[in-house]
Design a protein around this motif. Structure first.
Motif, PDB file in Angstrom:
ATOM      1  N   PRO A   1       0.841  -1.200   0.000  1.00 10.74           N
ATOM      2  CA  PRO A   1       0.000   0.000   0.000  1.00 10.74           C
ATOM      3  C   PRO A   1       0.876   1.249   0.000  1.00 10.74           C
ATOM      4  O   PRO A   1       1.802   1.367   0.796  1.00 10.74           O
ATOM      5  N   TYR A   2       0.640   2.118  -0.947  1.00 13.77           N
ATOM      6  CA  TYR A   2       1.440   3.337  -1.063  1.00 13.77           C
ATOM      7  C   TYR A   2       1.228   4.218   0.160  1.00 13.77           C
ATOM      8  O   TYR A   2       0.241   4.109   0.860  1.00 13.77           O
ATOM      9  N   GLY A   3       2.147   5.067   0.418  1.00 13.03           N
ATOM     10  CA  GLY A   3       2.087   5.956   1.572  1.00 13.03           C
ATOM     11  C   GLY A   3       3.502   6.286   2.000  1.00 13.03           C
ATOM     12  O   GLY A   3       4.425   6.276   1.191  1.00 13.03           O
ATOM     13  N   TRP A   4       3.663   6.536   3.262  1.00 13.85           N
ATOM     14  CA  TRP A   4       4.958   6.924   3.816  1.00 13.85           C
ATOM     15  C   TRP A   4       5.361   5.954   4.904  1.00 13.85           C
ATOM     16  O   TRP A   4       4.510   5.384   5.581  1.00 13.85           O
ATOM     17  N   GLU A   5       6.672   5.765   5.065  1.00 18.02           N
ATOM     18  CA  GLU A   5       7.217   4.911   6.111  1.00 18.02           C
ATOM     19  C   GLU A   5       8.143   5.726   6.992  1.00 18.02           C
ATOM     20  O   GLU A   5       9.006   6.447   6.495  1.00 18.02           O
ATOM     21  N   LEU A   6       7.959   5.609   8.275  1.00 23.45           N
ATOM     22  CA  LEU A   6       8.872   6.188   9.252  1.00 23.45           C
ATOM     23  C   LEU A   6       9.788   5.039   9.664  1.00 23.45           C
ATOM     24  O   LEU A   6       9.311   3.970  10.037  1.00 23.45           O
ATOM     25  N   TYR A   7      11.104   5.239   9.548  1.00 22.70           N
ATOM     26  CA  TYR A   7      12.006   4.133   9.851  1.00 22.70           C
ATOM     27  C   TYR A   7      13.114   4.555  10.811  1.00 22.70           C
ATOM     28  O   TYR A   7      13.489   5.715  10.882  1.00 22.70           O
ATOM     29  N   THR A   8      13.603   3.566  11.548  1.00 25.13           N
ATOM     30  CA  THR A   8      14.678   3.777  12.521  1.00 25.13           C
ATOM     31  C   THR A   8      16.029   3.612  11.824  1.00 25.13           C
ATOM     32  O   THR A   8      16.092   3.096  10.700  1.00 25.13           O
ATOM     33  N   PRO A   9      17.122   4.013  12.493  1.00 26.49           N
ATOM     34  CA  PRO A   9      18.450   3.832  11.886  1.00 26.49           C
ATOM     35  C   PRO A   9      18.760   2.372  11.522  1.00 26.49           C
ATOM     36  O   PRO A   9      19.504   2.116  10.579  1.00 26.49           O
ATOM     37  N   ASP A  10      18.173   1.417  12.242  1.00 19.71           N
ATOM     38  CA  ASP A  10      18.430   0.007  11.928  1.00 19.71           C
ATOM     39  C   ASP A  10      17.435  -0.567  10.913  1.00 19.71           C
ATOM     40  O   ASP A  10      17.433  -1.768  10.647  1.00 19.71           O
ATOM     41  N   GLY A  11      16.577   0.279  10.335  1.00 19.46           N
ATOM     42  CA  GLY A  11      15.680  -0.130   9.270  1.00 19.46           C
ATOM     43  C   GLY A  11      14.304  -0.594   9.701  1.00 19.46           C
ATOM     44  O   GLY A  11      13.470  -0.927   8.864  1.00 19.46           O
ATOM     45  N   ARG A  12      14.022  -0.605  11.000  1.00 18.13           N
ATOM     46  CA  ARG A  12      12.694  -0.996  11.493  1.00 18.13           C
ATOM     47  C   ARG A  12      11.675   0.084  11.124  1.00 18.13           C
ATOM     48  O   ARG A  12      11.982   1.264  11.134  1.00 18.13           O
ATOM     49  N   VAL A  13      10.451  -0.307  10.794  1.00 20.50           N
ATOM     50  CA  VAL A  13       9.383   0.630  10.409  1.00 20.50           C
ATOM     51  C   VAL A  13       8.299   0.578  11.487  1.00 20.50           C
ATOM     52  O   VAL A  13       7.435  -0.292  11.464  1.00 20.50           O
ATOM     53  N   PRO A  14       8.326   1.516  12.461  1.00 19.37           N
ATOM     54  CA  PRO A  14       7.336   1.485  13.533  1.00 19.37           C
ATOM     55  C   PRO A  14       5.946   1.958  13.111  1.00 19.37           C
ATOM     56  O   PRO A  14       4.953   1.629  13.756  1.00 19.37           O
ATOM     57  N   VAL A  15       5.878   2.736  12.028  1.00 17.76           N
ATOM     58  CA  VAL A  15       4.576   3.217  11.564  1.00 17.76           C
ATOM     59  C   VAL A  15       4.678   3.558  10.079  1.00 17.76           C
ATOM     60  O   VAL A  15       5.725   3.987   9.594  1.00 17.76           O
ATOM     61  N   PHE A  16       3.569   3.312   9.376  1.00 21.29           N
ATOM     62  CA  PHE A  16       3.493   3.697   7.971  1.00 21.29           C
ATOM     63  C   PHE A  16       2.076   4.140   7.667  1.00 21.29           C
ATOM     64  O   PHE A  16       1.133   3.781   8.380  1.00 21.29           O
ATOM     65  N   GLY A  17       1.931   4.954   6.646  1.00 20.61           N
ATOM     66  CA  GLY A  17       0.614   5.448   6.261  1.00 20.61           C
ATOM     67  C   GLY A  17       0.712   6.865   5.731  1.00 20.61           C
ATOM     68  O   GLY A  17       1.699   7.247   5.111  1.00 20.61           O
ATOM     69  N   SER A  18      -0.298   7.652   6.031  1.00 21.38           N
ATOM     70  CA  SER A  18      -0.341   9.033   5.550  1.00 21.38           C
ATOM     71  C   SER A  18       0.631   9.912   6.350  1.00 21.38           C
ATOM     72  O   SER A  18       1.049   9.547   7.459  1.00 21.38           O
TER      73      SER A  18
END
Length: 61
Positions: free
Chosen positions: A33-50
């Motif tokens: 699903p398109y949108g935005w990803e917030l990621y940590t320095p180690d590449g983990r994505v804690p939240v994605f969406g608008s």
């Protein structure tokens, strides 16, 4: 540039600055699903969406 584009760019700049202050990165998700990803320095994505959802997440931290 339309007003809509300007407001999206303003929101993107604001959310990006908020993310950087908290040592996160922000990137556009190129696959569904398109949108935005917030990621940590180690590449983990804690939240994605608008951008709005990510902004609210950052405000709650």
């Amino acid at each position: 540039m339309t007003d809509d584009n300007s407001s999206i760019i303003d929101q993107l700049e604001k959310v990006t600055a908020m993310a950087e202050e908290r040592a996160y990165g922000l990137r556009r998700n190129p696959r569904p699903p398109y949108g935005w990803e917030l990621y940590t320095p180690d590449g983990r994505v804690p939240v994605f969406g608008s951008l709005g959802l990510i902004e609210r997440f950052l405000q709650s931290e």
